[in-house]
Design a protein around this motif. Structure first.
Motif, PDB file in Angstrom:
ATOM      1  N   ALA A   1       0.639  -1.212  -0.108  1.00 16.44           N
ATOM      2  CA  ALA A   1      -0.138  -0.127   0.064  1.00 16.44           C
ATOM      3  C   ALA A   1       0.832   1.127   0.126  1.00 16.44           C
ATOM      4  N   ASN A   2       0.106   2.285  -0.097  1.00 14.03           N
ATOM      5  CA  ASN A   2       0.816   3.578   0.071  1.00 14.03           C
ATOM      6  C   ASN A   2       1.307   3.885   1.235  1.00 14.03           C
ATOM      7  N   GLY A   3       2.622   4.133   1.200  1.00 15.25           N
ATOM      8  CA  GLY A   3       3.261   4.445   2.586  1.00 15.25           C
ATOM      9  C   GLY A   3       4.193   3.415   3.194  1.00 15.25           C
ATOM     10  N   ALA A   4       3.921   2.063   2.802  1.00 13.89           N
ATOM     11  CA  ALA A   4       4.561   0.959   3.228  1.00 13.89           C
ATOM     12  C   ALA A   4       6.038   0.873   3.344  1.00 13.89           C
ATOM     13  N   GLY A   5       6.674   1.755   2.474  1.00 15.45           N
ATOM     14  CA  GLY A   5       8.121   1.931   2.253  1.00 15.45           C
ATOM     15  C   GLY A   5       8.804   1.481   1.212  1.00 15.45           C
TER      16      GLY A   5
ATOM     17  N   LEU B   1       5.236  -5.725   1.135  1.00 15.70           N
ATOM     18  CA  LEU B   1       5.784  -4.965   2.215  1.00 15.70           C
ATOM     19  C   LEU B   1       4.522  -4.167   2.923  1.00 15.70           C
ATOM     20  N   GLN B   2       4.892  -4.092   4.245  1.00 16.54           N
ATOM     21  CA  GLN B   2       3.617  -3.604   5.039  1.00 16.54           C
ATOM     22  C   GLN B   2       4.471  -2.795   6.234  1.00 16.54           C
ATOM     23  N   THR B   3       4.282  -1.527   6.458  1.00 20.53           N
ATOM     24  CA  THR B   3       5.133  -0.776   7.527  1.00 20.53           C
ATOM     25  C   THR B   3       6.412  -1.288   7.525  1.00 20.53           C
ATOM     26  N   GLY B   4       7.202  -1.149   6.524  1.00 24.66           N
ATOM     27  CA  GLY B   4       8.527  -1.307   6.291  1.00 24.66           C
ATOM     28  C   GLY B   4       9.141  -2.754   6.716  1.00 24.66           C
ATOM     29  N   ARG B   5       8.099  -3.719   6.454  1.00 26.82           N
ATOM     30  CA  ARG B   5       8.838  -4.996   6.692  1.00 26.82           C
ATOM     31  C   ARG B   5       8.130  -6.065   5.700  1.00 26.82           C
TER      32      ARG B   5
END
Ligand SMILES: Nc1ncnc2c1ncn2[C@@H]1O[C@H](COP(=O)(O)OP(=O)(O)O)[C@@H](O)[C@H]1O
Ligand SMILES: [Mg+2]
Length: 237
Positions: A38-42, A210-214
């Protein structure tokens, strides 16, 4: 044999705010690998770290076994990495030809630059027709082609493409993905970031979600396309 690119447990962020928290991935020679999320996932932050615009606080990035975690972007281009950032970033007042030539700033031999220009014009005939026009006069799709061609002018081993499809009409999105396959067939390894998850996985060998940097899922493109979780979260199915 070791992967062409190995990202090992990197942590990075902006001004002390963590964004990437322990991310690992690998890209093998000849592959197309997709990073989705998603947008912002990194995703873009990961690309910036790999190409050297941002350095990880922890972890390692290896290109053909060489640690490039601290190596600046300009040096990484010479080592064979090319990054096409999100939003194309062409020089609007320069001509198509001038934009392409800037992509070959690592090359001093005029003959080599001219040969590469000819290769690009063969790959993208539209750019040849428009070579003396300024980049700002190109359509969105043509600008994207110009950005890809500029990225290829350094003759990379690994090209990293960030949201190529952004802002393009569906018919052009398909064209752009076909181009990626063509580039890959020429022997260039591809790492791409996409929000058009289905389309990206259809051309990729493998993918990372990817989700929140992982990384929360990884596998063959087929496995990810068939995963209920991935379909629900990223393909609206
Ligand atoms: N230059 C920057 N300075 C500060 N924070 C940033 C910067 N770029 C991105 N971020 C933050 O990092 C996180 C991940 O962003 P990004 O890597 O651009 O995600 P993606 O490409 O997956 O949409 C977001 O929370 C975003 O706000
Ligand atoms: Mg992004």
């Amino acid at each position: 044999m070791a992967a062409m690119l190995e990202v090992k447990d990197i942590h990075c962020g902006y001004d002390g705010t963590p964004v990437i928290r322990g991310l690992s991935l690998e890209v093998n020679r000849g592959e197309i690998v997709a990073i989705i999320g998603a947008n912002g996932a990194g995703k873009s932050t990961t690309m910036r770290a790999i190409c050297g615009l941002l350095h990880p606080e922890r972890g390692q990035i290896l290109l053909e076994g060489e640690d490039i975690s601290r190596s600046p972007a300009s040096a990484n281009i010479r080592k064979g990495l090319s990054y096409i950032p999100e939003g194309r970033r062409l020089f609007p007042k320069l001509t198509v030809r001038e934009n392409l030539e800037l992509g070959a700033f690592t090359v001093v031999d005029r003959k080599v630059i001219d040969e590469r220009l000819e290769e690009m014009f063969a790959l993208f005939p539209r750019l040849k027709d428009r070579s003396t026009q300024t980049a700002e006069t190109l359509s969105g799709g043509e600008q994207q082609m110009c950005a890809i061609a500029r990225g290829l002018m350094s003759a990379p081993k690994l090209i990293m493409l960030d949201e190529l499809s952004l802002g393009l009409m569906p018919s052009l999105v398909e064209k752009v993905f076909e181009t990626v396959v063509l580039i890959n067939r020429k022997g260039i390894t591809v790492l791409l970031v996409e929000q058009m998850v289905q389309e990206a996985l259809e051309i990729a060998n493998r993918g990372y979600v990817l989700q929140t940097g992982r990384v929360v899922h990884s596998g063959s493109a087929r496995e990810l396309l068939d995963s209920d979780e991935v379909r629900k979260a990223y393909m609206g199915m």
